[in-house]
Motif scaffolding. Structure first.
Motif, PDB file in Angstrom:
ATOM      1  N   GLN A  11       0.804  -1.221   0.000  1.00  0.00           N
ATOM      2  CA  GLN A  11       0.000   0.000   0.000  1.00  0.00           C
ATOM      3  C   GLN A  11       0.841   1.277   0.000  1.00  0.00           C
ATOM      4  OE1 GLN A  11       0.124  -2.310   2.388  1.00  0.00           O
ATOM      5  NE2 GLN A  11       0.881  -1.263   4.214  1.00  0.00           N
ATOM      6  N   THR A  12       2.134   1.171   0.375  1.00  0.00           N
ATOM      7  CA  THR A  12       2.997   2.353   0.388  1.00  0.00           C
ATOM      8  C   THR A  12       3.822   2.485  -0.892  1.00  0.00           C
ATOM      9  OG1 THR A  12       4.902   1.240   1.382  1.00  0.00           O
ATOM     10  CG2 THR A  12       3.233   2.147   2.899  1.00  0.00           C
ATOM     11  N   GLY A  13       3.728   1.495  -1.754  1.00  0.00           N
ATOM     12  CA  GLY A  13       4.507   1.498  -2.988  1.00  0.00           C
ATOM     13  C   GLY A  13       5.801   0.723  -2.882  1.00  0.00           C
ATOM     14  N   LYS A  14       6.089   0.146  -1.702  1.00  0.00           N
ATOM     15  CA  LYS A  14       7.305  -0.643  -1.522  1.00  0.00           C
ATOM     16  C   LYS A  14       7.220  -1.918  -2.353  1.00  0.00           C
ATOM     17  CE  LYS A  14      10.096  -2.991   1.946  1.00  0.00           C
ATOM     18  NZ  LYS A  14      10.247  -3.324   3.362  1.00  0.00           N
ATOM     19  N   VAL A  15       8.248  -2.169  -3.163  1.00  0.00           N
ATOM     20  CA  VAL A  15       8.290  -3.357  -4.013  1.00  0.00           C
ATOM     21  C   VAL A  15       8.691  -4.567  -3.171  1.00  0.00           C
ATOM     22  CG1 VAL A  15       9.441  -4.445  -5.972  1.00  0.00           C
ATOM     23  CG2 VAL A  15       8.815  -2.018  -6.075  1.00  0.00           C
ATOM     24  N   TRP A  16       7.894  -5.638  -3.257  1.00  0.00           N
ATOM     25  CA  TRP A  16       8.167  -6.868  -2.519  1.00  0.00           C
ATOM     26  C   TRP A  16       8.705  -7.964  -3.434  1.00  0.00           C
ATOM     27  CZ3 TRP A  16       8.126  -7.373   2.660  1.00  0.00           C
ATOM     28  CH2 TRP A  16       7.567  -6.326   3.388  1.00  0.00           C
ATOM     29  N   ILE A  17       8.160  -8.081  -4.614  1.00  0.00           N
ATOM     30  CA  ILE A  17       8.569  -9.151  -5.527  1.00  0.00           C
ATOM     31  C   ILE A  17       8.547  -8.622  -6.957  1.00  0.00           C
ATOM     32  CG2 ILE A  17       7.975 -11.426  -6.482  1.00  0.00           C
ATOM     33  CD1 ILE A  17       6.596 -12.047  -3.840  1.00  0.00           C
ATOM     34  N   GLN A  18       9.537  -9.023  -7.746  1.00  0.00           N
ATOM     35  CA  GLN A  18       9.539  -8.772  -9.185  1.00  0.00           C
ATOM     36  C   GLN A  18       9.764 -10.107  -9.883  1.00  0.00           C
ATOM     37  OE1 GLN A  18      11.689  -5.399 -10.848  1.00  0.00           O
ATOM     38  NE2 GLN A  18      12.272  -4.808  -8.759  1.00  0.00           N
ATOM     39  N   THR A  19       8.990 -10.377 -10.894  1.00  0.00           N
ATOM     40  CA  THR A  19       9.159 -11.648 -11.612  1.00  0.00           C
ATOM     41  C   THR A  19      10.290 -11.584 -12.617  1.00  0.00           C
ATOM     42  OG1 THR A  19       7.600 -11.051 -13.359  1.00  0.00           O
ATOM     43  CG2 THR A  19       6.700 -12.173 -11.413  1.00  0.00           C
ATOM     44  N   GLY A  20      10.612 -10.379 -13.079  1.00  0.00           N
ATOM     45  CA  GLY A  20      11.622 -10.245 -14.126  1.00  0.00           C
ATOM     46  C   GLY A  20      11.018 -10.518 -15.482  1.00  0.00           C
ATOM     47  N   GLU A  21      11.690 -10.083 -16.521  1.00  0.00           N
ATOM     48  CA  GLU A  21      11.224 -10.337 -17.879  1.00  0.00           C
ATOM     49  C   GLU A  21      11.608 -11.747 -18.297  1.00  0.00           C
ATOM     50  OE1 GLU A  21      12.992  -7.244 -20.237  1.00  0.00           O
ATOM     51  OE2 GLU A  21      11.372  -5.846 -19.747  1.00  0.00           O
ATOM     52  N   ALA A  22      10.833 -12.295 -19.229  1.00  0.00           N
ATOM     53  CA  ALA A  22      11.131 -13.638 -19.726  1.00  0.00           C
ATOM     54  C   ALA A  22      10.767 -13.709 -21.197  1.00  0.00           C
ATOM     55  CB  ALA A  22      10.354 -14.682 -18.932  1.00  0.00           C
ATOM     56  N   ALA A  23      11.474 -14.542 -21.917  1.00  0.00           N
ATOM     57  CA  ALA A  23      11.203 -14.730 -23.339  1.00  0.00           C
ATOM     58  C   ALA A  23      11.306 -16.208 -23.665  1.00  0.00           C
ATOM     59  CB  ALA A  23      12.211 -13.935 -24.172  1.00  0.00           C
ATOM     60  N   GLY A  24      10.582 -16.607 -24.698  1.00  0.00           N
ATOM     61  CA  GLY A  24      10.665 -17.997 -25.131  1.00  0.00           C
ATOM     62  C   GLY A  24       9.339 -18.709 -24.950  1.00  0.00           C
ATOM     63  N   ASP A  25       9.408 -20.014 -24.684  1.00  0.00           N
ATOM     64  CA  ASP A  25       8.215 -20.831 -24.520  1.00  0.00           C
ATOM     65  C   ASP A  25       7.756 -20.731 -23.059  1.00  0.00           C
ATOM     66  OD1 ASP A  25       6.178 -22.632 -24.985  1.00  0.00           O
ATOM     67  OD2 ASP A  25       7.470 -24.398 -24.842  1.00  0.00           O
ATOM     68  N   ILE A  26       7.037 -19.661 -22.737  1.00  0.00           N
ATOM     69  CA  ILE A  26       6.625 -19.383 -21.362  1.00  0.00           C
ATOM     70  C   ILE A  26       5.134 -19.087 -21.304  1.00  0.00           C
ATOM     71  CG2 ILE A  26       8.871 -18.508 -20.612  1.00  0.00           C
ATOM     72  CD1 ILE A  26       7.698 -15.681 -21.108  1.00  0.00           C
ATOM     73  N   LEU A  27       4.582 -19.125 -20.111  1.00  0.00           N
ATOM     74  CA  LEU A  27       3.173 -18.799 -19.909  1.00  0.00           C
ATOM     75  C   LEU A  27       3.022 -17.322 -19.594  1.00  0.00           C
ATOM     76  CD1 LEU A  27       2.205 -21.808 -17.611  1.00  0.00           C
ATOM     77  CD2 LEU A  27       1.755 -21.570 -20.064  1.00  0.00           C
ATOM     78  N   GLU A  28       1.876 -16.771 -19.937  1.00  0.00           N
ATOM     79  CA  GLU A  28       1.573 -15.392 -19.578  1.00  0.00           C
ATOM     80  C   GLU A  28       1.330 -15.316 -18.076  1.00  0.00           C
ATOM     81  OE1 GLU A  28      -1.592 -13.610 -21.810  1.00  0.00           O
ATOM     82  OE2 GLU A  28      -0.934 -14.535 -23.675  1.00  0.00           O
ATOM     83  N   HIS A  29       1.411 -14.103 -17.537  1.00  0.00           N
ATOM     84  CA  HIS A  29       1.067 -13.914 -16.126  1.00  0.00           C
ATOM     85  C   HIS A  29      -0.420 -14.200 -15.923  1.00  0.00           C
ATOM     86  CE1 HIS A  29       4.801 -12.218 -14.708  1.00  0.00           C
ATOM     87  NE2 HIS A  29       4.803 -11.280 -15.650  1.00  0.00           N
ATOM     88  N   ASP A  30      -0.756 -14.796 -14.759  1.00  0.00           N
ATOM     89  CA  ASP A  30      -2.160 -14.964 -14.382  1.00  0.00           C
ATOM     90  C   ASP A  30      -2.708 -13.620 -13.941  1.00  0.00           C
ATOM     91  OD1 ASP A  30      -2.063 -17.722 -14.808  1.00  0.00           O
ATOM     92  OD2 ASP A  30      -1.466 -18.137 -12.739  1.00  0.00           O
ATOM     93  N   THR A  31      -4.012 -13.457 -14.048  1.00  0.00           N
ATOM     94  CA  THR A  31      -4.656 -12.246 -13.561  1.00  0.00           C
ATOM     95  C   THR A  31      -4.823 -12.361 -12.048  1.00  0.00           C
ATOM     96  OG1 THR A  31      -5.853 -11.998 -15.627  1.00  0.00           O
ATOM     97  CG2 THR A  31      -6.733 -10.824 -13.724  1.00  0.00           C
ATOM     98  N   ILE A  32      -4.377 -11.343 -11.332  1.00  0.00           N
ATOM     99  CA  ILE A  32      -4.491 -11.331  -9.867  1.00  0.00           C
ATOM    100  C   ILE A  32      -5.692 -10.470  -9.507  1.00  0.00           C
ATOM    101  CG2 ILE A  32      -3.403 -10.632  -7.708  1.00  0.00           C
ATOM    102  CD1 ILE A  32      -0.703 -11.152  -9.046  1.00  0.00           C
ATOM    103  N   THR A  33      -6.614 -11.044  -8.743  1.00  0.00           N
ATOM    104  CA  THR A  33      -7.792 -10.290  -8.306  1.00  0.00           C
ATOM    105  C   THR A  33      -7.749  -9.973  -6.824  1.00  0.00           C
ATOM    106  OG1 THR A  33      -9.026 -12.327  -7.935  1.00  0.00           O
ATOM    107  CG2 THR A  33      -9.252 -11.298 -10.107  1.00  0.00           C
TER     108      THR A  33
END
Length: 115
Positions: A11-33
């Motif tokens: 809620q303060t804008g502090k970054v907790w996790i980054q997935t990083g960029e990826a290329a190749g045979d990968i899945l898209e990000h899931d939608t987070i609700t």
């Protein structure tokens, strides 16, 4: 496919996790609700033997999985030798006491006969 970096922040804008960029045979990000969290008591999980696979969303408890231990050929041989040594010790337990008793008798005979 190219996938961008997903950033999870509080809620303060502090970054907790980054997935990083990826290329190749990968899945898209899931939608987070919805995002939640739980705190696991320090020392309550042996992370050398288990890992948290997921969190049960109903009970809010971690789902633990055992880490599979794959032994090298050397480790397998060492384990087999340790088991063999343990069996030999067990088999010779009675024999050792017989040897001690015999030695004790010999010493007593020598003492009684002043040999």
């Amino acid at each position: 496919m190219n996938r961008g970096n997903r950033i999870i922040y509080d809620q303060t804008g502090k970054v907790w996790i980054q997935t990083g960029e990826a290329a190749g045979d990968i899945l898209e990000h899931d939608t987070i609700t919805e995002l939640n969290y739980i705190d696991i008591e320090f020392g309550s999980i042996d992370y050398g033997k288990q890992y948290i696979e997921s969190i049960n969303p109903i009970t809010k408890e971690p789902v633990l999985k055992n880490i599979e231990v794959i032994l090298t050929d050397e480790q397998k041989r060492l384990k087999a030798l340790e088991e063999e040594l343990s069996m030999l010790k067990e088999e010779n337990k009675n024999r050792d006491s017989e040897i001690v008793n015999t030695a004790f008798e010999v010493v007593n005979m020598k003492l009684n006969n002043n040999i």
